[in-house]
Design a protein around this motif. Structure first.
Motif, PDB file in Angstrom:
ATOM      1  N   ALA A 198       9.189 -19.309 -20.053  1.00 30.09           N
ATOM      2  CA  ALA A 198       9.582 -17.916 -19.783  1.00 30.09           C
ATOM      3  C   ALA A 198       8.335 -17.054 -19.930  1.00 30.09           C
ATOM      4  CB  ALA A 198      10.691 -17.470 -20.738  1.00 30.09           C
ATOM      5  N   GLY A 200       6.722 -14.981 -17.820  1.00 25.68           N
ATOM      6  CA  GLY A 200       6.518 -13.782 -17.016  1.00 25.68           C
ATOM      7  C   GLY A 200       5.502 -13.992 -15.916  1.00 25.68           C
ATOM      8  N   ALA A 221       4.575  -2.306 -11.895  1.00 24.29           N
ATOM      9  CA  ALA A 221       5.712  -1.382 -11.772  1.00 24.29           C
ATOM     10  C   ALA A 221       5.505  -0.215 -12.732  1.00 24.29           C
ATOM     11  CB  ALA A 221       7.018  -2.096 -12.098  1.00 24.29           C
ATOM     12  N   ASP A 333      11.165 -12.984 -12.536  1.00 23.05           N
ATOM     13  CA  ASP A 333      12.185 -12.041 -13.052  1.00 23.05           C
ATOM     14  C   ASP A 333      12.544 -10.953 -12.043  1.00 23.05           C
ATOM     15  OD1 ASP A 333       9.419 -10.856 -13.834  1.00 23.05           O
ATOM     16  OD2 ASP A 333      10.827  -9.190 -14.108  1.00 23.05           O
ATOM     17  N   SER A 337      15.485  -8.498 -14.933  1.00 24.01           N
ATOM     18  CA  SER A 337      15.991  -9.553 -15.817  1.00 24.01           C
ATOM     19  C   SER A 337      15.933  -9.196 -17.295  1.00 24.01           C
ATOM     20  CB  SER A 337      15.225 -10.855 -15.555  1.00 24.01           C
ATOM     21  OG  SER A 337      15.330 -11.224 -14.197  1.00 24.01           O
TER      22      SER A 337
HETATM   23  C1  LIG Z   1       8.352  -0.728 -15.794  1.00 25.18           C
HETATM   24  C2  LIG Z   1       9.444  -1.754 -15.821  1.00 25.18           C
HETATM   25  C3  LIG Z   1      10.781  -1.358 -15.759  1.00 25.18           C
HETATM   26  C4  LIG Z   1      11.811  -2.310 -15.778  1.00 25.18           C
HETATM   27  N1  LIG Z   1      13.113  -1.880 -15.772  1.00 25.18           N
HETATM   28  C5  LIG Z   1      14.111  -2.803 -15.879  1.00 25.18           C
HETATM   29  C6  LIG Z   1      15.462  -2.374 -16.014  1.00 25.18           C
HETATM   30  O1  LIG Z   1      15.756  -1.180 -16.021  1.00 25.18           O
HETATM   31  N2  LIG Z   1      16.429  -3.331 -16.164  1.00 25.18           N
HETATM   32  C7  LIG Z   1      16.137  -4.664 -16.157  1.00 25.18           C
HETATM   33  O2  LIG Z   1      17.051  -5.487 -16.266  1.00 25.18           O
HETATM   34  N3  LIG Z   1      14.852  -5.097 -16.021  1.00 25.18           N
HETATM   35  C8  LIG Z   1      13.853  -4.193 -15.893  1.00 25.18           C
HETATM   36  N4  LIG Z   1      12.554  -4.604 -15.802  1.00 25.18           N
HETATM   37  C9  LIG Z   1      12.289  -6.042 -15.728  1.00 25.18           C
HETATM   38  C10 LIG Z   1      12.423  -6.687 -17.093  1.00 25.18           C
HETATM   39  O3  LIG Z   1      11.729  -5.945 -18.053  1.00 25.18           O
HETATM   40  C11 LIG Z   1      11.902  -8.119 -17.004  1.00 25.18           C
HETATM   41  O4  LIG Z   1      12.617  -8.802 -15.977  1.00 25.18           O
HETATM   42  C12 LIG Z   1      12.082  -8.885 -18.314  1.00 25.18           C
HETATM   43  O5  LIG Z   1      11.588  -8.127 -19.395  1.00 25.18           O
HETATM   44  C13 LIG Z   1      11.371 -10.228 -18.225  1.00 25.18           C
HETATM   45  O6  LIG Z   1      11.396 -10.815 -19.496  1.00 25.18           O
HETATM   46  P1  LIG Z   1      10.750 -12.255 -19.725  1.00 25.18           P
HETATM   47  O7  LIG Z   1      11.012 -12.611 -21.140  1.00 25.18           O
HETATM   48  O8  LIG Z   1      11.251 -13.192 -18.679  1.00 25.18           O
HETATM   49  O9  LIG Z   1       9.182 -12.084 -19.436  1.00 25.18           O
HETATM   50  P2  LIG Z   1       8.069 -11.192 -20.150  1.00 25.18           P
HETATM   51  O10 LIG Z   1       8.660 -10.049 -20.889  1.00 25.18           O
HETATM   52  O11 LIG Z   1       7.052 -10.876 -19.123  1.00 25.18           O
HETATM   53  O12 LIG Z   1       7.474 -12.148 -21.264  1.00 25.18           O
HETATM   54  C14 LIG Z   1       6.611 -13.227 -20.971  1.00 25.18           C
HETATM   55  C15 LIG Z   1       5.760 -13.456 -22.194  1.00 25.18           C
HETATM   56  O13 LIG Z   1       5.128 -14.726 -22.088  1.00 25.18           O
HETATM   57  C16 LIG Z   1       3.843 -14.625 -22.649  1.00 25.18           C
HETATM   58  N5  LIG Z   1       3.045 -15.728 -22.094  1.00 25.18           N
HETATM   59  C17 LIG Z   1       2.672 -15.886 -20.808  1.00 25.18           C
HETATM   60  N6  LIG Z   1       1.973 -17.028 -20.634  1.00 25.18           N
HETATM   61  C18 LIG Z   1       1.901 -17.603 -21.850  1.00 25.18           C
HETATM   62  C19 LIG Z   1       1.280 -18.798 -22.334  1.00 25.18           C
HETATM   63  N7  LIG Z   1       0.631 -19.611 -21.504  1.00 25.18           N
HETATM   64  N8  LIG Z   1       1.393 -19.094 -23.644  1.00 25.18           N
HETATM   65  C20 LIG Z   1       2.074 -18.275 -24.485  1.00 25.18           C
HETATM   66  N9  LIG Z   1       2.662 -17.124 -24.101  1.00 25.18           N
HETATM   67  C21 LIG Z   1       2.583 -16.795 -22.779  1.00 25.18           C
HETATM   68  C22 LIG Z   1       3.376 -13.259 -22.227  1.00 25.18           C
HETATM   69  O14 LIG Z   1       2.329 -12.761 -23.038  1.00 25.18           O
HETATM   70  C23 LIG Z   1       4.649 -12.433 -22.349  1.00 25.18           C
HETATM   71  O15 LIG Z   1       4.771 -11.789 -23.603  1.00 25.18           O
HETATM   72  C24 LIG Z   1      11.500  -3.697 -15.812  1.00 25.18           C
HETATM   73  C25 LIG Z   1      10.163  -4.097 -15.878  1.00 25.18           C
HETATM   74  C26 LIG Z   1       9.139  -3.143 -15.891  1.00 25.18           C
HETATM   75  C27 LIG Z   1       7.712  -3.590 -15.995  1.00 25.18           C
END
Ligand SMILES: Cc1cc2nc3c(=O)[nH]c(=O)nc-3n(C[C@H](O)[C@H](O)[C@H](O)COP(=O)(O)OP(=O)(O)OC[C@H]3O[C@@H](n4cnc5c(N)ncnc54)[C@H](O)[C@@H]3O)c2cc1C
Length: 391
Positions: A198, A200, A221, A333, A337
């Motif tokens: 996960a 990102g 974004a 995502d 997501s």
């Molecule tokens: C401005 C903005 C507004 C948004 N608004 C909405 C909304 O209103 N509603 C909604 O549902 N979604 C919204 N989203 C989307 C939502 O925030 C994301 O879909 C969700 O947070 C993704 O979560 P995640 O845990 O999958 O990934 P992320 O939060 O991106 O987390 C991935 C993590 O993995 C870590 N990582 C990466 N590679 C490695 C590695 N090799 N080793 C160790 N760690 C690693 C990164 O440092 C990061 O912390 C928005 C996003 C943004 C940017």
């Protein structure tokens, strides 16, 4: 029970860790290369609504809404969820599509109905509604605090025994006999029976050595905050306004946060400009004022940019990678997501512990849809189902 390693300290990694530990998995390690929330999760708009133009994401969102609404009992603490209500606004020509989607949502059990423009006006007297005929209303929806949500999942996971390590980068997925067998990290190897990716926007670095190119595109974004103008004190509902490609919701005690559609722009994921562009602020002010005219001269009070990862059909990929048994993923995502993370984490945990997701069928989110030539297309969209706006 299997030993599990999770890569990524965003909401989806954290939710998966919590649900695995809750299911009784003893050895769960979560690895985050920087700090918790370093990716999209820390910057999310955090809208929590069920209205989608397909039933699959609506179901994920509905199951997740139940968690946001009972957060203290299920996870513990406070995720900052505020049930302001939610309005999906569409141009009059999309009224049939809106009605079809609301009917599908009602069939899932979601508390929603189509309301007339006059009812929108009654709910939000400050809104301009002369360009509308109807809207979809969800009284139980709203928004949360994305960081509080993430920290809440992590705190609960830690209480249940999850080993959360920040500042540890995963450099490679380790295979044995064609299966995922652990990860190589900046601090050594960790063996595991299952690995959850996960990560990102940084996903491709871990996928490429496995021969996987999922055509994921990172995207910057932005969002902007406007102080409520003089005389405006209404904690208004969350809006997604398809007439102008924008969403907005209350932020803090007296502000409104807005995001607008900008189209996909590839970006340097290692050198993100975390601020907000001046022309973007002007665009946001004009969009906000088009629905809430009092904001025409509202004071800009900040903004930020984050990174989201678009999949080829702008829908997430939630799967066990077919070519690598034991390797589970939440990828692409697509800016949508956060709200679904409680259900995504639960489904992935069930998949690992019970052999398949129990909460709901995840096959619409399968990776192979692209190879099958069946990328996602929604039946009832409001002009385009290829939106890049985070929402
Ligand atoms: C401005 C903005 C507004 C948004 N608004 C909405 C909304 O209103 N509603 C909604 O549902 N979604 C919204 N989203 C989307 C939502 O925030 C994301 O879909 C969700 O947070 C993704 O979560 P995640 O845990 O999958 O990934 P992320 O939060 O991106 O987390 C991935 C993590 O993995 C870590 N990582 C990466 N590679 C490695 C590695 N090799 N080793 C160790 N760690 C690693 C990164 O440092 C990061 O912390 C928005 C996003 C943004 C940017």
């Amino acid at each position: 029970m299997p030993d599990v390693v999770i890569v990524g300290g965003g909401v989806n990694g954290a939710s998966t860790a919590f649900h695995l530990a809750k299911a009784g998995v003893r050895s769960v390690t979560l690895l985050e290369r920087r700090q918790l929330g370093a990716g999209a999760s820390g910057k999310s708009g955090a809208l929590v609504r069920c209205h989608y133009t397909n039933p699959h994401e609506a179901r994920l969102a509905f199951e997740s809404l139940k968690v946001f609404r009972s957060w203290g009992d299920i996870v513990g603490g406070d995720c900052g969820f505020e049930a302001t209500g939610f309005l999906q606004v569409v141009a009059p020509q999309y009224e049939p599509q809106l009605r079809a989607n609301v009917a599908a949502h009602q069939a899932l059990g979601i508390n929603t109905r189509v309301i007339a423009a006059s009812e929108v006006k009654a709910l939000v007297p400050e809104a301009r509604v002369d360009d509308l005929t109807v809207a979809a209303h969800e009284p139980d929806s709203g928004f949360a605090d994305p960081n509080a949500t993430l920290y809440g999942f992590i705190a609960a996971a830690r209480r249940l025994g999850v080993d959360v390590r920040t500042g540890v980068e995963t450099t490679r997925v380790v295979l044995a006999g064609g299966r995922a067998a652990g990860v190589e990290t900046s601090q050594g190897r960790i063996e595991a029976d299952a690995v959850v990716l996960a990560p990102g926007v940084w996903a491709s670095r871990l996928l490429a050595p496995l021969g996987l190119d999922l055509a994921l595109v990172p995207h910057r974004a932005q969002v902007a905050v406007f102080r409520w103008p003089a005389g405006f004190s209404h904690r208004h509902p969350v809006f997604i306004d398809a007439t102008m490609g924008a969403w907005f919701r209350p932020e803090g005690a007296a502000g409104t946060l807005i995001g607008v559609e900008m189209g996909i722009t590839g970006t340097d994921i290692d050198h993100l400009d975390e601020g907000v562009d001046p022309d973007y602020v002007a665009l946001c002010r004009s969009k906000l004022a088009a629905r809430l005219p009092a904001f025409a001269e509202a004071t800009m009070r900040g903004g930020w940019a984050g990174l989201i990862m678009m999949s080829p059909d702008e829908r997430p990929i939630i799967d066990q990678i077919p070519s690598v048994p034991g390797l589970f993923c939440m990828l692409g995502d697509s800016g949508t997501s956060f709200k679904t993370s409680p259900a995504i984490g639960r489904c992935l945990a069930e998949w690992i512990t019970a052999g398949a997701p129990q909460l709901m069928d995840l096959s619409p989110f399968r990776l192979s849809r692209f190879a099958e030539g069946r990328p996602w297309r929604d039946a009832h969209t409001y002009g385009s189902d290829r939106l890049t706006i985070s929402r």
